[in-house]
Design a protein around this motif. Structure first.
Motif, PDB file in Angstrom:
ATOM      1  N   GLY A 187       0.782  -1.237   0.000  1.00 43.96           N
ATOM      2  CA  GLY A 187       0.000   0.000   0.000  1.00 43.96           C
ATOM      3  C   GLY A 187       0.807   1.276   0.000  1.00 43.96           C
ATOM      4  O   GLY A 187       0.268   2.349   0.307  1.00 43.96           O
ATOM      5  N   PHE A 188       2.089   1.218  -0.354  1.00 46.29           N
ATOM      6  CA  PHE A 188       2.910   2.430  -0.429  1.00 46.29           C
ATOM      7  C   PHE A 188       2.782   3.043  -1.813  1.00 46.29           C
ATOM      8  O   PHE A 188       2.568   2.342  -2.813  1.00 46.29           O
ATOM      9  CB  PHE A 188       4.379   2.098  -0.145  1.00 46.29           C
ATOM     10  N   ILE A 189       2.951   4.365  -1.868  1.00 45.80           N
ATOM     11  CA  ILE A 189       2.840   5.102  -3.129  1.00 45.80           C
ATOM     12  C   ILE A 189       4.197   5.714  -3.451  1.00 45.80           C
ATOM     13  O   ILE A 189       4.814   6.383  -2.610  1.00 45.80           O
ATOM     14  CB  ILE A 189       1.772   6.210  -3.021  1.00 45.80           C
ATOM     15  N   ASP A 190       4.669   5.479  -4.662  1.00 47.09           N
ATOM     16  CA  ASP A 190       5.958   6.013  -5.118  1.00 47.09           C
ATOM     17  C   ASP A 190       5.749   7.450  -5.592  1.00 47.09           C
ATOM     18  O   ASP A 190       5.038   7.692  -6.564  1.00 47.09           O
ATOM     19  CB  ASP A 190       6.481   5.131  -6.263  1.00 47.09           C
TER      20      ASP A 190
ATOM     21  N   LEU B 265       5.955  16.283   4.419  1.00 45.42           N
ATOM     22  CA  LEU B 265       4.833  17.047   3.864  1.00 45.42           C
ATOM     23  C   LEU B 265       3.845  16.130   3.156  1.00 45.42           C
ATOM     24  O   LEU B 265       2.633  16.397   3.139  1.00 45.42           O
ATOM     25  CB  LEU B 265       5.349  18.124   2.911  1.00 45.42           C
ATOM     26  N   LEU B 266       4.350  15.044   2.562  1.00 45.22           N
ATOM     27  CA  LEU B 266       3.440  14.082   1.934  1.00 45.22           C
ATOM     28  C   LEU B 266       2.549  13.401   2.965  1.00 45.22           C
ATOM     29  O   LEU B 266       1.405  13.043   2.680  1.00 45.22           O
ATOM     30  CB  LEU B 266       4.240  13.038   1.142  1.00 45.22           C
ATOM     31  N   MET B 267       3.075  13.222   4.186  1.00 44.90           N
ATOM     32  CA  MET B 267       2.237  12.670   5.253  1.00 44.90           C
ATOM     33  C   MET B 267       1.173  13.687   5.653  1.00 44.90           C
ATOM     34  O   MET B 267      -0.001  13.338   5.870  1.00 44.90           O
ATOM     35  CB  MET B 267       3.092  12.286   6.472  1.00 44.90           C
ATOM     36  N   VAL B 268       1.561  14.949   5.732  1.00 48.20           N
ATOM     37  CA  VAL B 268       0.592  16.011   6.019  1.00 48.20           C
ATOM     38  C   VAL B 268      -0.462  16.060   4.903  1.00 48.20           C
ATOM     39  O   VAL B 268      -1.627  16.378   5.139  1.00 48.20           O
ATOM     40  CB  VAL B 268       1.306  17.377   6.161  1.00 48.20           C
ATOM     41  N   SER B 269      -0.048  15.716   3.687  1.00 46.24           N
ATOM     42  CA  SER B 269      -0.953  15.735   2.531  1.00 46.24           C
ATOM     43  C   SER B 269      -1.883  14.537   2.480  1.00 46.24           C
ATOM     44  O   SER B 269      -2.749  14.456   1.605  1.00 46.24           O
ATOM     45  CB  SER B 269      -0.130  15.778   1.232  1.00 46.24           C
ATOM     46  N   GLY B 270      -1.669  13.563   3.375  1.00 39.93           N
ATOM     47  CA  GLY B 270      -2.590  12.445   3.450  1.00 39.93           C
ATOM     48  C   GLY B 270      -2.229  11.230   2.622  1.00 39.93           C
ATOM     49  O   GLY B 270      -3.069  10.344   2.432  1.00 39.93           O
ATOM     50  N   PHE B 271      -0.990  11.137   2.128  1.00 42.43           N
ATOM     51  CA  PHE B 271      -0.639   9.977   1.305  1.00 42.43           C
ATOM     52  C   PHE B 271      -0.397   8.720   2.134  1.00 42.43           C
ATOM     53  O   PHE B 271      -0.365   7.623   1.602  1.00 42.43           O
ATOM     54  CB  PHE B 271       0.579  10.294   0.427  1.00 42.43           C
ATOM     55  N   ASP B 272      -0.170   8.885   3.421  1.00 39.95           N
ATOM     56  CA  ASP B 272      -0.202   7.781   4.390  1.00 39.95           C
ATOM     57  C   ASP B 272       1.006   6.841   4.316  1.00 39.95           C
ATOM     58  O   ASP B 272       1.631   6.565   5.317  1.00 39.95           O
ATOM     59  CB  ASP B 272      -1.494   6.974   4.232  1.00 39.95           C
ATOM     60  N   ARG B 273       1.323   6.339   3.141  1.00 39.89           N
ATOM     61  CA  ARG B 273       2.492   5.469   2.972  1.00 39.89           C
ATOM     62  C   ARG B 273       3.219   5.857   1.682  1.00 39.89           C
ATOM     63  O   ARG B 273       2.664   5.730   0.596  1.00 39.89           O
ATOM     64  CB  ARG B 273       2.089   3.989   2.913  1.00 39.89           C
ATOM     65  N   TYR B 274       4.456   6.315   1.829  1.00 43.34           N
ATOM     66  CA  TYR B 274       5.251   6.807   0.694  1.00 43.34           C
ATOM     67  C   TYR B 274       6.554   6.041   0.617  1.00 43.34           C
ATOM     68  O   TYR B 274       7.122   5.629   1.624  1.00 43.34           O
ATOM     69  CB  TYR B 274       5.538   8.302   0.889  1.00 43.34           C
ATOM     70  N   TYR B 275       7.026   5.835  -0.623  1.00 44.76           N
ATOM     71  CA  TYR B 275       8.409   5.377  -0.793  1.00 44.76           C
ATOM     72  C   TYR B 275       8.979   5.994  -2.063  1.00 44.76           C
ATOM     73  O   TYR B 275       8.252   6.458  -2.943  1.00 44.76           O
ATOM     74  CB  TYR B 275       8.493   3.846  -0.850  1.00 44.76           C
ATOM     75  N   GLN B 276      10.309   5.980  -2.139  1.00 48.45           N
ATOM     76  CA  GLN B 276      10.988   6.506  -3.307  1.00 48.45           C
ATOM     77  C   GLN B 276      12.413   5.940  -3.314  1.00 48.45           C
ATOM     78  O   GLN B 276      13.028   5.812  -2.266  1.00 48.45           O
ATOM     79  CB  GLN B 276      11.033   8.048  -3.251  1.00 48.45           C
ATOM     80  N   ILE B 277      12.880   5.569  -4.498  1.00 50.40           N
ATOM     81  CA  ILE B 277      14.298   5.226  -4.668  1.00 50.40           C
ATOM     82  C   ILE B 277      14.906   6.415  -5.382  1.00 50.40           C
ATOM     83  O   ILE B 277      14.610   6.667  -6.551  1.00 50.40           O
ATOM     84  CB  ILE B 277      14.471   3.921  -5.467  1.00 50.40           C
ATOM     85  N   THR B 278      15.744   7.180  -4.662  1.00 48.88           N
ATOM     86  CA  THR B 278      16.089   8.513  -5.157  1.00 48.88           C
ATOM     87  C   THR B 278      17.554   8.843  -4.926  1.00 48.88           C
ATOM     88  O   THR B 278      18.193   8.306  -4.017  1.00 48.88           O
ATOM     89  CB  THR B 278      15.203   9.569  -4.464  1.00 48.88           C
ATOM     90  N   LYS B 279      18.081   9.752  -5.737  1.00 45.40           N
ATOM     91  CA  LYS B 279      19.436  10.248  -5.567  1.00 45.40           C
ATOM     92  C   LYS B 279      19.474  11.317  -4.479  1.00 45.40           C
ATOM     93  O   LYS B 279      18.573  12.158  -4.380  1.00 45.40           O
ATOM     94  CB  LYS B 279      19.939  10.872  -6.876  1.00 45.40           C
TER      95      LYS B 279
ATOM     96  N   ILE C  35      16.828   4.482  -0.435  1.00 47.12           N
ATOM     97  CA  ILE C  35      15.468   3.933  -0.413  1.00 47.12           C
ATOM     98  C   ILE C  35      14.758   4.661   0.718  1.00 47.12           C
ATOM     99  O   ILE C  35      15.086   4.478   1.884  1.00 47.12           O
ATOM    100  CB  ILE C  35      15.462   2.417  -0.157  1.00 47.12           C
ATOM    101  N   ASP C  36      13.803   5.498   0.364  1.00 49.57           N
ATOM    102  CA  ASP C  36      13.192   6.420   1.318  1.00 49.57           C
ATOM    103  C   ASP C  36      11.769   5.969   1.630  1.00 49.57           C
ATOM    104  O   ASP C  36      11.009   5.619   0.718  1.00 49.57           O
ATOM    105  CB  ASP C  36      13.184   7.820   0.693  1.00 49.57           C
ATOM    106  N   ILE C  37      11.418   5.981   2.915  1.00 55.46           N
ATOM    107  CA  ILE C  37      10.125   5.436   3.349  1.00 55.46           C
ATOM    108  C   ILE C  37       9.524   6.364   4.401  1.00 55.46           C
ATOM    109  O   ILE C  37      10.245   6.867   5.263  1.00 55.46           O
ATOM    110  CB  ILE C  37      10.310   4.041   4.001  1.00 55.46           C
ATOM    111  N   GLU C  38       8.218   6.557   4.344  1.00 57.85           N
ATOM    112  CA  GLU C  38       7.517   7.300   5.406  1.00 57.85           C
ATOM    113  C   GLU C  38       6.120   6.708   5.569  1.00 57.85           C
ATOM    114  O   GLU C  38       5.477   6.305   4.580  1.00 57.85           O
ATOM    115  CB  GLU C  38       7.443   8.785   5.074  1.00 57.85           C
ATOM    116  N   MET C  39       5.656   6.663   6.826  1.00 50.74           N
ATOM    117  CA  MET C  39       4.360   6.065   7.143  1.00 50.74           C
ATOM    118  C   MET C  39       3.626   6.949   8.154  1.00 50.74           C
ATOM    119  O   MET C  39       4.253   7.529   9.050  1.00 50.74           O
ATOM    120  CB  MET C  39       4.557   4.668   7.761  1.00 50.74           C
TER     121      MET C  39
END
Length: 595
Positions: free
Chosen positions: A165-168, A209-223, A241-245
């Protein structure tokens, strides 16, 4: 001149052929690893990303292909069509060693000059030369294996998070310079004269800020980018590998990531990771191993002997304890005979590089106690020290006395150095560990103030909030690092989501209200409109790959890395900008004085 394919299609990878393919007519394409002309037969090892296959050119099979094959050399690019046969002399060292291909058609797609480095795993070319010709270096099987392993890991990561259920979400590469981290890479803005973007050290603010925006579960593979001094396991640009919940506590974040690690290591390395992973508090990790990223594949734990030696006649020990320092030691159990006096001297030089003033030692061998400090210690005190250190015949006990930070740094590094020299580390083991309850702050003597141990958005332990301003040295964080075999491969925390607590955190770090608004105003404003409790973690992807493939050099797992002085020998970056570019950016070059 190279020949055109003219519609010819590859049917198989060279390294993928097996006994099941015997009797098939195949078309292979790749590079010449080796060529051997035995007169009536020409043998060619053809290499592609999957491995090597032996090709035989026989004039009786195809006189035309045989004649063309007599001109080929290493690293020529070929297309070969032929029949798969049972190999006459089996090579058990190759996955394709049971078969060979008798060529009926050959196209020389591209010729090659003599390469400046050998395209072989055992090539001894220096690293700068390898990086200058990186496109040749990357043809080597071990380098291709590293990057293919990297691809497999990122594929597993994406699959795992998508299933859970994570969103990239991508975050900006051009952002605002902020304090409290490493040095930023700055990018001048042409359309906003005299202003600069910073390349992100991490997506920290944006993922919150994405958590404040309501995305709830975020991930990204980023430089990510940090302008800091480099070492073997660090690069100016690295992949995270970046993760927030949202709506989570520490156990939720750690539990999710344990499942991720279990899946990565099973699917990529065929290693079973036993869950739950071990946990140590920061305090216990430091006291037992002298490090907040301890290698658990061997023992050699630290022991504190302050209570025993505080009344000692050995002035170094006595004064250290009296001044609030530590006297700690390591028992290199069973290795008294493996470490000579001369080698002890080298170990003393080693700990001095970490700020220690010296290295005391006690050797237990043949029923005798040998030590340069024995004359300062009563037999009773010597006996107590040996007992405390669990000393037995055949052991070498070593000690450092200094302020705690120096003792931990010196002995923490020494235990690893000696373990490597004695070859007692089981390289097949993967020892994971969570380190928790970090200090919220660390004191910077140059700045003469407390700094955030992780970053200023890390939540303090609930019971320590009231100590933020009055007792910062004893505030603990809801922070956790994931450690593997002595490397920190990831770290994270539960974040502050209550504006009043964030305001107090900034104040404890010495920010005025104006400073905080100048640097983080957009972030502070967002939290006025309802922020969920949230937390996350970020992994260093490069380090994970480094440990899976078994190298100690992070450059081996990055396609086009920088050297230790942040240069790229392949492209000669960084380079000079011309006057027109500088004028457009309102920049002037200041001559650098030669040192």
């Amino acid at each position: 001149m190279g020949e055109a394919l003219n519609g010819l299609k590859r049917s198989h990878y060279s390294g993928a052929l097996r006994e099941a393919n015997i009797g098939e007519t195949v078309t292979l394409m790749g590079w010449v690893q080796k060529r051997r002309n035995l007169g009536g037969l020409i043998f060619v090892d053809l290499r592609d990303r999957e491995g090597i296959c032996q090709i035989i050119f026989d004039a009786d099979v195809s006189a035309e292909a045989f004649e063309k094959a007599s001109s080929i050399r290493n690293e020529y690019v070929l297309a070969v069509t032929g029949k798969v046969e049972k190999r006459q002399s089996v090579n058990d060292q190759l996955p394709t060693g049971q078969i060979e291909v008798f060529a009926s058609e050959l196209k020389i797609l591209c010729e090659s000059e003599v390469p400046p480095i050998h395209v072989e795993d055992n090539d001894d070319a220096g690293e700068r030369l390898r990086l200058k010709y990186r496109y040749l270096d990357l043809r080597k099987p071990k380098m291709q294996k590293s990057l293919i392993t990297r691809h497999k890991v990122t594929s597993v990561v994406r699959s795992f998070f998508n299933e859970n259920g994570f969103i990239d979400v991508e975050t900006p590469m051009l952002t605002k310079p902020t304090p409290e981290g490493a040095r930023d890479y700055l990018v001048p803005s042409r359309v906003n004269p005299n202003k600069f973007y910073a390349l992100p050290q991490s997506p920290q603010l944006f993922k919150q800020l994405l958590m404040v925006s309501g995305f709830d579960r975020y991930y990204q593979i980023t430089k990510c980018f940090r302008d800091e001094d480099l070492r073997a396991d660090r690069q100016p640009e690295f992949t995270q590998i970046d993760i927030e919940m949202s709506f989570v506590d520490e156990d939720d974040v750690m539990g999710m990531n344990e499942q991720l690690l279990k899946r990565i290591f099973k699917e990529v390395a065929d290693v079973e990771v036993a869950l739950p992973l071990k946990r140590l508090t920061y305090k216990e990790a430091m006291e037992r191993f002298g490090s907040d990223k301890p290698d658990l594949r061997f023992g050699f734990e630290l022991e504190c002997i302050n209570e025993i030696v505080k009344t000692s006649d050995f002035k170094v020990f006595k004064d250290t304890v009296a001044n609030g320092g530590d006297v700690r030691g390591i028992n290199f159990k069973g290795h008294a005979g493996n470490i000579s006096r001369k080698e002890i001297g080298k170990l003393e030089d080693f700990v001095k590089t970490y700020g220690a003033k010296g290295l005391a030692w006690i050797k237990l061998s043949g029923g005798e106690v040998t030590s340069p400090i024995a004359k300062f210690l009563s037999p009773e005190m010597m006996g107590e020290i040996i007992q405390k250190m669990n000393g037995e015949d055949g052991d070498l006990l070593v000690f450092v006395a200094d302020k705690s930070s120096v003792v931990f740094d010196a002995l923490g590094a020494l235990r690893c150095e000696v373990a490597k020299k004695l070859d007692v580390i089981d390289r097949s083991k993967y020892e994971f560990l969570w380190v928790t309850d970090f200090p919220l702050f660390e004191y910077d003597e140059e700045e003469n103030r407390y700094m955030a141990k992780h970053h200023p958005f890390t939540s303090p332990k609930d019971e320590d909030i009231e100590k933020l301003e009055s007792d910062p040295a004893n505030c603990r964080a809801k922070a956790y690092d994931i450690v593997l075999n002595g490397y920190e491969i990831g770290g994270g925390s539960i974040r502050i989501h209550v504006p009043e607590v964030q305001e107090r955190m900034f104040k404890a770090l010495g920010f005025t209200e104006e400073d905080a608004n100048e640097k983080f105003g957009f972030f502070i404003d967002a939290f006025k409109y309802g922020a969920p409790p949230h937390g996350g973690l970020a992994y260093g992807l490069d380090r994970i790959i480094m440990l899976i493939v078994g190298t100690e050099n992070i450059r081996d797992v990055i396609a086009f890395p920088k050297t230790q002085d942040a240069r790229c020998p392949l492209t000669n970056a960084p380079g000079f900008a011309d006057d027109k570019q500088l004028d457009e950016l309102f920049l002037k070059i200041t001559p650098v004085e030669k040192k």
